[in-house]
Design an enzyme around this catalytic site. Structure first.
Site, PDB file in Angstrom:
ATOM      1  N   HIS A  48       1.720   7.513  14.274  1.00  0.00           N
ATOM      2  CA  HIS A  48       3.111   7.987  14.206  1.00  0.00           C
ATOM      3  C   HIS A  48       3.191   9.227  13.330  1.00  0.00           C
ATOM      4  O   HIS A  48       2.203   9.618  12.712  1.00  0.00           O
ATOM      5  CB  HIS A  48       4.058   6.880  13.731  1.00  0.00           C
ATOM      6  CG  HIS A  48       3.886   6.461  12.301  1.00  0.00           C
ATOM      7  ND1 HIS A  48       2.755   5.834  11.829  1.00  0.00           N
ATOM      8  CD2 HIS A  48       4.714   6.577  11.225  1.00  0.00           C
ATOM      9  CE1 HIS A  48       2.905   5.569  10.544  1.00  0.00           C
ATOM     10  NE2 HIS A  48       4.084   6.011  10.147  1.00  0.00           N
ATOM     11  N   HIS A 108       4.681  10.324  10.508  1.00  0.00           N
ATOM     12  CA  HIS A 108       4.892  10.499   9.064  1.00  0.00           C
ATOM     13  C   HIS A 108       3.736  11.265   8.411  1.00  0.00           C
ATOM     14  O   HIS A 108       2.575  11.095   8.779  1.00  0.00           O
ATOM     15  CB  HIS A 108       5.091   9.137   8.389  1.00  0.00           C
ATOM     16  CG  HIS A 108       6.432   8.536   8.686  1.00  0.00           C
ATOM     17  ND1 HIS A 108       6.689   7.185   8.606  1.00  0.00           N
ATOM     18  CD2 HIS A 108       7.597   9.120   9.075  1.00  0.00           C
ATOM     19  CE1 HIS A 108       7.955   6.963   8.926  1.00  0.00           C
ATOM     20  NE2 HIS A 108       8.520   8.109   9.224  1.00  0.00           N
ATOM     21  N   ASP A 164       2.161  11.084   5.651  1.00  0.00           N
ATOM     22  CA  ASP A 164       1.031  10.393   5.026  1.00  0.00           C
ATOM     23  C   ASP A 164       0.044   9.865   6.074  1.00  0.00           C
ATOM     24  O   ASP A 164      -0.986   9.284   5.722  1.00  0.00           O
ATOM     25  CB  ASP A 164       1.507   9.261   4.092  1.00  0.00           C
ATOM     26  CG  ASP A 164       2.267   8.167   4.794  1.00  0.00           C
ATOM     27  OD1 ASP A 164       3.169   8.487   5.597  1.00  0.00           O
ATOM     28  OD2 ASP A 164       1.975   6.981   4.552  1.00  0.00           O
ATOM     29  N   HIS A 165       0.342  10.118   7.362  1.00  0.00           N
ATOM     30  CA  HIS A 165      -0.569   9.726   8.443  1.00  0.00           C
ATOM     31  C   HIS A 165      -1.114  10.930   9.210  1.00  0.00           C
ATOM     32  O   HIS A 165      -2.071  10.789   9.976  1.00  0.00           O
ATOM     33  CB  HIS A 165       0.147   8.771   9.417  1.00  0.00           C
ATOM     34  CG  HIS A 165       0.598   7.509   8.748  1.00  0.00           C
ATOM     35  ND1 HIS A 165       0.013   6.289   8.995  1.00  0.00           N
ATOM     36  CD2 HIS A 165       1.536   7.285   7.797  1.00  0.00           C
ATOM     37  CE1 HIS A 165       0.589   5.369   8.231  1.00  0.00           C
ATOM     38  NE2 HIS A 165       1.521   5.946   7.499  1.00  0.00           N
ATOM     39  N   HIS A 177       9.459   1.179  13.371  1.00  0.00           N
ATOM     40  CA  HIS A 177       9.286   1.981  12.143  1.00  0.00           C
ATOM     41  C   HIS A 177       9.642   3.446  12.452  1.00  0.00           C
ATOM     42  O   HIS A 177      10.421   4.071  11.745  1.00  0.00           O
ATOM     43  CB  HIS A 177       7.847   1.827  11.663  1.00  0.00           C
ATOM     44  CG  HIS A 177       7.504   2.649  10.466  1.00  0.00           C
ATOM     45  ND1 HIS A 177       8.014   2.411   9.223  1.00  0.00           N
ATOM     46  CD2 HIS A 177       6.672   3.718  10.334  1.00  0.00           C
ATOM     47  CE1 HIS A 177       7.518   3.302   8.362  1.00  0.00           C
ATOM     48  NE2 HIS A 177       6.710   4.101   9.013  1.00  0.00           N
ATOM     49  N   ASP A 214       2.025   1.736  10.578  1.00  0.00           N
ATOM     50  CA  ASP A 214       3.037   1.160   9.689  1.00  0.00           C
ATOM     51  C   ASP A 214       3.942   0.175  10.421  1.00  0.00           C
ATOM     52  O   ASP A 214       5.090  -0.019  10.034  1.00  0.00           O
ATOM     53  CB  ASP A 214       3.903   2.270   9.076  1.00  0.00           C
ATOM     54  CG  ASP A 214       3.169   3.075   8.024  1.00  0.00           C
ATOM     55  OD1 ASP A 214       2.019   2.737   7.696  1.00  0.00           O
ATOM     56  OD2 ASP A 214       3.758   4.069   7.534  1.00  0.00           O
ATOM     57  N   HIS A 241      -1.448   0.591   5.064  1.00  0.00           N
ATOM     58  CA  HIS A 241      -1.132   0.552   3.628  1.00  0.00           C
ATOM     59  C   HIS A 241      -1.587  -0.761   3.003  1.00  0.00           C
ATOM     60  O   HIS A 241      -1.553  -1.810   3.655  1.00  0.00           O
ATOM     61  CB  HIS A 241       0.383   0.695   3.389  1.00  0.00           C
ATOM     62  CG  HIS A 241       0.928   2.049   3.695  1.00  0.00           C
ATOM     63  ND1 HIS A 241       0.994   3.059   2.759  1.00  0.00           N
ATOM     64  CD2 HIS A 241       1.427   2.565   4.846  1.00  0.00           C
ATOM     65  CE1 HIS A 241       1.534   4.141   3.323  1.00  0.00           C
ATOM     66  NE2 HIS A 241       1.803   3.864   4.590  1.00  0.00           N
TER      67      HIS A 241
END
Ligand code: ZN
Ligand code: ZN
Length: 257
Positions: free
Chosen positions: A52, A54, A56-57, A108, A130, A168
């Site tokens: 996805h 975001h 942090d990915h 999410h 996530d 995570h």
């Protein structure tokens, strides 16, 4: 074929799958930890899978592609670091000689996907970003509780032995909430003790398994009477409807400390 969770940022894992002289990574939010591993082990990066949008990915994708020439595969309908191969639910991709089925798991984010490798040596593998966490699930940033319920139901139907690679390390805080929901769940109490020991040794609690998550994850157990009963402490008028129970759990968890 070996599987490595590379820690990144505070609590992310960049999952790396290694076979011979090649590797793939999932959701590289930063490039350095991946590049260091590749250099140390003299391995080439073959493929980057993205679940996805975001940061942090995806934050490390451009630098990794530039440094390694890796192929990038990501969700069909999300904003992505171009160029990449876009895939959606029902499609399959092959990387490191392994077939991955793409599963749509909105909730999410609106276009979140998961990658499932049914034939991976050592047992099926799931990279779920996530969406599903051990003992928890992702926050509903772009989707509805109904979508998340359907997504989690899809993942819960995978073979029990499937290794669940979440993005995570949220397990201990999720367990704390899960124990507030199901204080009498013996499997959860056992799991809590195991995970506390792992974290005390600075070891990952992941991968989990689908069979374990079915036993201990309240978000996969919304049709259990004990879970619905607990949700009713937050909303006494709540019906025995798994989607409404999930929505209530998710709101409860958002404010839970
Ligand atoms: Zn996310
Ligand atoms: Zn994340």
């Amino acid at each position: 074929m070996t599987l490595h969770p590379l820690p990144a940022f505070d609590d992310n894992y960049i999952w790396l799958l290694h076979e011979g002289a090649r590797a793939l990574v999932v959701d590289p939010g930063e490039p350095e930890v991946v590049l260091n591993w590749l250099v140390q082990h003299n391995v080439a990066l073959d493929t980057i899978l993205i679940t996805h949008h975001h940061a942090d990915h995806t934050g490390g994708v451009a630098a990794l592609r530039q440094a390694t020439g890796a192929r990038v595969i990501g969700p069909a309908f999300e904003s992505m670091p171009e160029p990449l191969d876009r895939v959606g639910g029902g499609e399959s991709v092959t990387a490191l000689g392994l077939r991955f089925e793409v599963i749509d798991v909105p909730g999410h984010t609106a276009g979140h996907i998961a990658f499932f490798a049914p034939d991976a040596p050592g047992g099926p593998l799931l990279f779920c970003g996530d969406t599903l966490f051990s003992a928890g699930c992702g926050r509903l940033f772009e989707g509805t509780a109904a979508q998340m319920h359907e997504s989690l139901t899809r993942l819960a139907a995978l073979p029990g032995g499937t290794r669940v690679c979440c993005a995570h390390e949220y397990t201990l805080s999720n367990i704390k909430f899960a124990q507030a929901v199901e204080p009498d769940n013996a499997a959860l109490a056992d799991y809590a003790a195991r995970c506390m020991a792992l974290r005390a040794g600075n070891l990952p609690t992941l991968p989990s398994s689908i069979a374990l998550e079915r036993q201990i994850n309240p978000f996969l157990r919304t049709d259990e009477a004990s879970v619905a009963q607990a949700a009713r402490t937050q909303n006494p008028a709540l019906a025995d409807d798994p989607v409404a129970v999930l929505a209530t759990l998710r709101e409860w968890k958002n404010g839970f400390r």
